[in-house]
Write a protein that holds these residues in place. Sequence first.
Motif, PDB file in Angstrom:
ATOM      1  N   PHE A  28      23.723  37.225  47.838  1.00  0.00           N
ATOM      2  CA  PHE A  28      22.776  38.146  47.976  1.00  0.00           C
ATOM      3  C   PHE A  28      23.041  39.360  47.112  1.00  0.00           C
ATOM      4  O   PHE A  28      24.013  39.967  47.231  1.00  0.00           O
ATOM      5  N   PHE A  73      15.879  54.282  49.157  1.00  0.00           N
ATOM      6  CA  PHE A  73      15.523  53.217  48.233  1.00  0.00           C
ATOM      7  C   PHE A  73      14.347  52.124  49.043  1.00  0.00           C
ATOM      8  O   PHE A  73      13.993  52.369  50.118  1.00  0.00           O
ATOM      9  N   GLY A  75      13.157  47.753  49.257  1.00  0.00           N
ATOM     10  CA  GLY A  75      13.798  46.234  48.976  1.00  0.00           C
ATOM     11  C   GLY A  75      12.490  45.311  49.193  1.00  0.00           C
ATOM     12  O   GLY A  75      11.683  45.487  49.785  1.00  0.00           O
ATOM     13  N   TYR A 139      15.552  39.614  44.148  1.00  0.00           N
ATOM     14  CA  TYR A 139      15.681  40.640  44.896  1.00  0.00           C
ATOM     15  C   TYR A 139      15.212  41.982  44.006  1.00  0.00           C
ATOM     16  O   TYR A 139      16.118  42.275  43.152  1.00  0.00           O
ATOM     17  N   ARG A 141      15.169  46.329  43.776  1.00  0.00           N
ATOM     18  CA  ARG A 141      15.732  47.336  44.529  1.00  0.00           C
ATOM     19  C   ARG A 141      15.219  48.599  43.573  1.00  0.00           C
ATOM     20  O   ARG A 141      15.954  49.059  42.786  1.00  0.00           O
ATOM     21  N   TYR A 171      20.301  35.696  52.447  1.00  0.00           N
ATOM     22  CA  TYR A 171      21.008  37.128  52.888  1.00  0.00           C
ATOM     23  C   TYR A 171      22.048  36.615  54.050  1.00  0.00           C
ATOM     24  O   TYR A 171      23.153  36.990  53.959  1.00  0.00           O
ATOM     25  N   LYS A 196      13.853  54.918  54.576  1.00  0.00           N
ATOM     26  CA  LYS A 196      14.868  54.012  54.037  1.00  0.00           C
ATOM     27  C   LYS A 196      15.965  55.022  53.106  1.00  0.00           C
ATOM     28  O   LYS A 196      15.934  55.345  51.930  1.00  0.00           O
ATOM     29  N   TYR A 201      22.284  53.757  56.383  1.00  0.00           N
ATOM     30  CA  TYR A 201      22.871  52.504  56.302  1.00  0.00           C
ATOM     31  C   TYR A 201      24.484  52.772  56.217  1.00  0.00           C
ATOM     32  O   TYR A 201      24.831  51.911  57.078  1.00  0.00           O
ATOM     33  N   ALA A 235      19.992  45.532  59.627  1.00  0.00           N
ATOM     34  CA  ALA A 235      18.681  45.999  58.836  1.00  0.00           C
ATOM     35  C   ALA A 235      17.414  45.097  58.775  1.00  0.00           C
ATOM     36  O   ALA A 235      16.823  45.029  57.707  1.00  0.00           O
ATOM     37  N   GLY A 301      12.819  40.582  57.781  1.00  0.00           N
ATOM     38  CA  GLY A 301      13.145  41.750  56.845  1.00  0.00           C
ATOM     39  C   GLY A 301      12.957  40.842  55.517  1.00  0.00           C
ATOM     40  O   GLY A 301      12.820  39.945  55.481  1.00  0.00           O
ATOM     41  N   THR A 302      12.726  41.878  54.366  1.00  0.00           N
ATOM     42  CA  THR A 302      12.679  41.292  53.104  1.00  0.00           C
ATOM     43  C   THR A 302      13.674  40.608  52.685  1.00  0.00           C
ATOM     44  O   THR A 302      13.668  39.264  52.433  1.00  0.00           O
ATOM     45  N   ALA A 303      15.053  41.076  52.721  1.00  0.00           N
ATOM     46  CA  ALA A 303      16.079  40.338  52.362  1.00  0.00           C
ATOM     47  C   ALA A 303      16.107  39.288  53.225  1.00  0.00           C
ATOM     48  O   ALA A 303      16.536  38.104  52.756  1.00  0.00           O
TER      49      ALA A 303
HETATM   50  C1  COI Z   1      15.584  44.505  52.973  1.00  0.00           C
HETATM   51  O1  COI Z   1      15.577  43.640  53.646  1.00  0.00           O
HETATM   52  O2  COI Z   1      14.996  44.447  51.512  1.00  0.00           O
HETATM   53  C2  COI Z   1      16.543  45.336  53.195  1.00  0.00           C
HETATM   54  O3  COI Z   1      16.579  46.732  52.405  1.00  0.00           O
HETATM   55  C3  COI Z   1      17.910  45.308  53.998  1.00  0.00           C
HETATM   56  C4  COI Z   1      19.064  45.656  52.915  1.00  0.00           C
HETATM   57  C5  COI Z   1      19.869  46.787  53.572  1.00  0.00           C
HETATM   58  C6  COI Z   1      19.779  44.642  52.455  1.00  0.00           C
END
Ligand code: COI
Length: 354
Positions: A28, A73, A75, A139, A141, A171, A196, A201, A235, A301-303
Motif C-alpha cells: 500500500f 491531506f 485519501g 491510491y 493522496r 491496506y 484530516k 495520525y 484510520a 475507509g478509502t484505503a
Molecule cells: C484513507 O483511508 O484514505 C486514509 O486516509 C487512511 C490513511 C491514513 C492510510
Amino acid sequence: MENIINNIPVTKCEKSKISDVDFNNLAFGSVFSDHMLVCDYKNGAWETPTIVPYQPITLDPSAKIFHYGQSIFEGMKAYKDTNEDVWLFRPMDNCKRLNISAKRLAIPELPEAYFMEGLKALLKLDSNWIPTNSGGSLYIRPFIFASGNGFHASPANAYKFIIATAPSGAYFSGKVKVAIEEKYSRSANGGVGYAKAGGNYAGQFYPTQLAIQKGYNQVIWTDDNTHEYIEEAGAMNIFVRINDTLMTAPTSDRILDGITRKSIIEIAEAEGINVEVKKISVNEVVEAAKNGSLKEMFGSGTAAVVSPIAAFGYKGTDYDLPELENSYASLLKKRITDIQYNRTDDPFGWRVKV
Ligand code: COI
Ligand code: PLP
C-alpha cells in the motif's frame, strides 16, 4: 516535454519508471507514479497548478510545516474497469472535506476547480499506473502543507498543494485484531479530529505501537472524556453488528466524516438492513460478545475499504468474533466495490468518469 491537459501545463518525465514496478505484488502506497500535481499559494492567492515529474521538494528549515504541523491531506482512489475506463468515487466529497480541514488548520481554501481539473489531468497522464488486477487501485493522496518560513507560531504565508498517486494493493493483509483504547485519545471536543490533519495520525502512532506490542493490529478509539464509547478504528470509521442491526457512531468534532462510512450506511439501508447511527458503548459490545449477539465488527475507509475485525481486546480479555458465511461486511464490500469499479449500475450517482 511541455503540453497542456485540462488547461493545466504539463512537464512530462523523460523516462517512465513503470517497467520497474511489479503490479502483481503491490504493497500500500510505497511506489509512486511518474507525475504529480503541484500548486503554490503565494502573495494571498493560489497560483495555476502544474503537473511535473514526481520528485523531491526543497524546503527551508524554518518552513512552518516542520514546527507547527500545519498540514492536511485526503485519501481517494482511481479505479479502472475492464474497458480501461477510469473512475473516481464521490471525488467532490474529498474536495469539500479538504477545504473543511483547511479551514480548521487556518490554511487558505483551495479552488474546487484546481482540485478536480488538476486531479483529472494527472489521472489522464498517468492512467497506465492504475492497476487492473483484482482489488488493485491507484491510491490518490492530495495534501496541503505550510511551506512558508519562520519560527513565529502563526499561520504561514505560503502553502503547497500536491497530488501524488501510488498504485496500491490491500491496506491490511490478514485478519485484523483490535484493542479497545482505555487511556489514550485520538481527538477531543473542540479539537481537530474531524479534519484530516497530519498531526492526528502522528498522535495515533505511539498508542498503536503499544497495542501492536501486545499482539493487536489497530486501536479502537473511544471518546476522550470517559473511554466508554467506541468511535473509530485506527484510520477507519467503525461499524458493529449486534443481532441484525448495524450500528455506527454519529460523526462529531472527534470523528472523521468518512465517505466510505456514509456510503455504507446508504447501501445497507437500500439492502433493507436496519442501520442505527448512535453512540455505541464498550459495555454493550462486550455484553453482546459474551451473550453471542455480537455478529460482526468492521472498519470502513478509502484505503482499507471494508475490513472485518476478527477479535478485540478489552481490559485484558480477548473476544473473538464469529466467522460468518453471509456477513454484512462481505455483502457491503461487494456492493461498494462493484460501484467503484463500474461492475454494476450506480443508483446513487457516486461514480465520476475521468
Ligand atoms: C484513507 O483511508 O484514505 C486514509 O486516509 C487512511 C490513511 C491514513 C492510510
Ligand atoms: N477515519 C479516519 C480517522 C480516517 O483517517 C479515515 C480515512 O480517510 C476514515 C475514517 C475513513 O474515511 P473515508 O471513508 O472518507 O476514507
